[in-house]
Design a protein around this motif. Structure first.
Motif, PDB file in Angstrom:
ATOM      1  N   ALA A  61      30.445  48.376  35.069  1.00 15.82           N
ATOM      2  CA  ALA A  61      29.765  47.215  34.478  1.00 15.82           C
ATOM      3  C   ALA A  61      29.050  46.455  35.583  1.00 15.82           C
ATOM      4  N   PHE A  62      27.821  46.017  35.277  1.00 16.14           N
ATOM      5  CA  PHE A  62      27.020  45.256  36.234  1.00 16.14           C
ATOM      6  C   PHE A  62      26.157  44.285  35.433  1.00 16.14           C
ATOM      7  N   ASP A  63      26.772  43.183  35.021  1.00 11.32           N
ATOM      8  CA  ASP A  63      26.103  42.147  34.253  1.00 11.32           C
ATOM      9  C   ASP A  63      25.798  41.016  35.231  1.00 11.32           C
ATOM     10  N   LYS A  64      24.593  41.025  35.754  1.00  7.61           N
ATOM     11  CA  LYS A  64      24.181  40.176  36.870  1.00  7.61           C
ATOM     12  C   LYS A  64      24.656  38.727  36.722  1.00  7.61           C
ATOM     13  N   TYR A  65      25.324  38.267  37.770  1.00  3.96           N
ATOM     14  CA  TYR A  65      25.850  36.910  37.915  1.00  3.96           C
ATOM     15  C   TYR A  65      27.018  36.604  36.972  1.00  3.96           C
ATOM     16  N   LYS A  66      27.516  37.603  36.244  1.00  2.85           N
ATOM     17  CA  LYS A  66      28.600  37.357  35.296  1.00  2.85           C
ATOM     18  C   LYS A  66      29.790  38.296  35.466  1.00  2.85           C
ATOM     19  N   ARG A  67      29.519  39.613  35.517  1.00  2.00           N
ATOM     20  CA  ARG A  67      30.625  40.577  35.477  1.00  2.00           C
ATOM     21  C   ARG A  67      30.260  41.823  36.291  1.00  2.00           C
ATOM     22  N   TYR A  68      31.218  42.254  37.113  1.00  2.00           N
ATOM     23  CA  TYR A  68      31.070  43.454  37.928  1.00  2.00           C
ATOM     24  C   TYR A  68      32.388  44.207  37.816  1.00  2.00           C
ATOM     25  N   GLU A  69      32.309  45.495  37.456  1.00  2.00           N
ATOM     26  CA  GLU A  69      33.535  46.290  37.295  1.00  2.00           C
ATOM     27  C   GLU A  69      33.341  47.682  37.868  1.00  2.00           C
ATOM     28  N   PHE A  70      34.456  48.251  38.308  1.00  2.00           N
ATOM     29  CA  PHE A  70      34.421  49.646  38.734  1.00  2.00           C
ATOM     30  C   PHE A  70      35.795  50.279  38.636  1.00  2.00           C
ATOM     31  N   ASP A  71      35.785  51.604  38.488  1.00  2.00           N
ATOM     32  CA  ASP A  71      36.996  52.409  38.619  1.00  2.00           C
ATOM     33  C   ASP A  71      37.111  52.789  40.078  1.00  2.00           C
ATOM     34  N   MET A  72      38.324  52.933  40.558  1.00  2.00           N
ATOM     35  CA  MET A  72      38.539  53.278  41.964  1.00  2.00           C
ATOM     36  C   MET A  72      39.672  54.277  42.074  1.00  2.00           C
ATOM     37  N   GLU A  73      39.570  55.096  43.136  1.00  2.00           N
ATOM     38  CA  GLU A  73      40.605  56.109  43.339  1.00  2.00           C
ATOM     39  C   GLU A  73      40.617  56.564  44.786  1.00  2.00           C
ATOM     40  N   ASN A  74      41.843  56.758  45.282  1.00  2.00           N
ATOM     41  CA  ASN A  74      42.030  57.416  46.575  1.00  2.00           C
ATOM     42  C   ASN A  74      43.305  58.249  46.470  1.00  2.00           C
ATOM     43  N   SER A  75      43.791  58.761  47.572  1.00  2.00           N
ATOM     44  CA  SER A  75      44.939  59.660  47.517  1.00  2.00           C
ATOM     45  C   SER A  75      46.238  58.951  47.118  1.00  2.00           C
ATOM     46  N   MET A  77      46.290  55.897  45.001  1.00  2.00           N
ATOM     47  CA  MET A  77      46.247  55.127  43.769  1.00  2.00           C
ATOM     48  C   MET A  77      44.981  55.410  42.979  1.00  2.00           C
ATOM     49  N   GLN A  78      45.005  54.939  41.730  1.00  2.00           N
ATOM     50  CA  GLN A  78      43.794  54.924  40.916  1.00  2.00           C
ATOM     51  C   GLN A  78      43.875  53.667  40.061  1.00  2.00           C
ATOM     52  N   GLY A  79      42.695  53.142  39.712  1.00  2.00           N
ATOM     53  CA  GLY A  79      42.738  51.924  38.920  1.00  2.00           C
ATOM     54  C   GLY A  79      41.368  51.399  38.577  1.00  2.00           C
ATOM     55  N   HIS A  80      41.362  50.135  38.179  1.00  2.00           N
ATOM     56  CA  HIS A  80      40.144  49.477  37.729  1.00  2.00           C
ATOM     57  C   HIS A  80      40.102  48.072  38.313  1.00  2.00           C
ATOM     58  N   TRP A  81      38.906  47.637  38.690  1.00  2.00           N
ATOM     59  CA  TRP A  81      38.684  46.312  39.246  1.00  2.00           C
ATOM     60  C   TRP A  81      37.668  45.598  38.374  1.00  2.00           C
ATOM     61  N   THR A  82      37.953  44.336  38.061  1.00  2.00           N
ATOM     62  CA  THR A  82      37.044  43.514  37.284  1.00  2.00           C
ATOM     63  C   THR A  82      36.784  42.213  38.028  1.00  2.00           C
ATOM     64  N   GLY A  83      35.511  41.886  38.189  1.00  2.00           N
ATOM     65  CA  GLY A  83      35.124  40.622  38.801  1.00  2.00           C
ATOM     66  C   GLY A  83      34.353  39.784  37.794  1.00  2.00           C
ATOM     67  N   ILE A  84      34.835  38.576  37.528  1.00  2.00           N
ATOM     68  CA  ILE A  84      34.189  37.645  36.611  1.00  2.00           C
ATOM     69  C   ILE A  84      33.638  36.490  37.447  1.00  2.00           C
ATOM     70  N   PHE A  85      32.378  36.134  37.188  1.00  2.00           N
ATOM     71  CA  PHE A  85      31.694  35.067  37.914  1.00  2.00           C
ATOM     72  C   PHE A  85      31.283  33.980  36.925  1.00  2.00           C
ATOM     73  N   ALA A  86      31.523  32.728  37.275  1.00  2.00           N
ATOM     74  CA  ALA A  86      31.099  31.603  36.442  1.00  2.00           C
ATOM     75  C   ALA A  86      30.507  30.536  37.365  1.00  2.00           C
ATOM     76  N   TYR A  87      29.537  29.800  36.852  1.00  2.00           N
ATOM     77  CA  TYR A  87      28.879  28.781  37.668  1.00  2.00           C
ATOM     78  C   TYR A  87      28.700  27.497  36.875  1.00  2.00           C
TER      79      TYR A  87
END
Length: 134
Positions: A61-75, A77-87
């Motif tokens: 997800a890449f909703d400019k100035y509001k929300r950024y998300e990604f799946d992540m993985e390495n040897s 762990m695996q998971g999901h990151w969510t960033g919420i932005f408010a102004y």
């Protein structure tokens, strides 16, 4: 599974905070990283720690100035990151949540504390970078 959320406020425009967080080219402010390699422009990248440890990311997800998300993985762990932005009124509020599953049984008891430590370091680095760049 471990879930960790951190919130922070910055006296900067949301555009400035967003640009710092989402830039895959300007990462010198991150004390834990050696480099970022973009593998698929605007979709996938890899972060390399100073110890050479690699984590792969897929932007979901890449909703400019509001929300950024990604799946992540390495040897480990695996998971999901969510960033919420408010102004509002000159203050940008960020809320970052990581939802991670350890791949190795021995790592499971430590994942929650590790996430909190990493999030705290990230916010500290981000604050310093924003202050340094005015």
């Amino acid at each position: 599974m471990a879930v960790s959320t951190i919130k922070a406020e910055f006296q900067y425009e949301v555009e400035k905070v967003w640009k710092m967080v989402t830039s895959l080219n300007n990462y010198s402010w991150r004390s834990d990283l050696d480099k970022i390699v973009v593998t698929v422009p605007e979709k996938e990248f890899e972060e390399y720690t100073k110890d050479g440890y690699v984590t792969k990311f897929k932007i979901t997800a890449f909703d400019k100035y509001k929300r950024y998300e990604f799946d992540m993985e390495n040897s480990n762990m695996q998971g999901h990151w969510t960033g919420i932005f408010a102004y509002s009124n000159g203050v940008t509020v960020i809320e970052f949540t990581e939802n991670v599953t350890a791949k190795k049984l021995i790592m499971k008891p430590f994942v929650g504390n590790y996430l909190k430590k990493q999030q705290t370091k990230y916010i500290h680095d981000l604050k310093n970078a924003l202050e340094a760049n005015g």
